[in-house]
Design a protein around this motif. Structure first.
Motif: not given
Length: 133
Positions: A38-40, A42-51
């Motif tokens: 779940n943490k991974l 969330t992190i990947l989703h946040t990075q995708k949104q930021t990019l």
């Protein structure tokens, strides 16, 4: 017979405790694995949104692309940099000193680059950085 019954009871109790502990450990492992997934995610989703955010705004698109390309290139050669240093005659101490100098440059250069980006826009920091290479 009572001694045998007591021994059998102790063995059953030990087996039950072992089984219970095994179940608890398996549940903890599964919970930990699920939490990590779940943490991974969330992190990947946040990075995708930021990019996506950086790539959709014209003022941040170019610096983002340049940083991604530069980081990819750096990642390709970083694995062999130590061997290169050894091949040109550097000692382990010299390699550590080179790493210190590069880290210090990044620590000092990052805030300066951010300040220049805020003040002058993306082209000045990119030009200075590209010219330094």
């Amino acid at each position: 017979a009572k001694l045998d019954d007591a021994t059998a009871h102790d063995e059953l109790t030990d087996n039950n405790m072992t089984n219970a502990m095994s179940t608890i450990n398996n549940n903890n492992t599964n919970t930990t694995a699920t939490t990590n997934n779940n943490k991974l995610h969330t992190i990947l989703h946040t990075q995708k949104q930021t990019l996506t955010l950086f790539l959709t705004h014209p003022s941040t698109r170019t610096p983002t692309i340049v940083l991604y390309v530069a980081s990819f290139g750096g990642a390709l050669h970083s694995a062999v940099t130590t061997y290169f240093y050894l091949a040109i005659g550097a000692s382990e101490m010299n390699i550590g000193q080179f790493g210190f100098v590069m880290s210090t440059g990044a620590l000092v250069g990052s805030p300066l680059s951010g300040w220049a980006l805020d003040r002058y826009g993306p082209w000045v920091p990119i030009s200075v950085t590209a010219g330094s290479c």
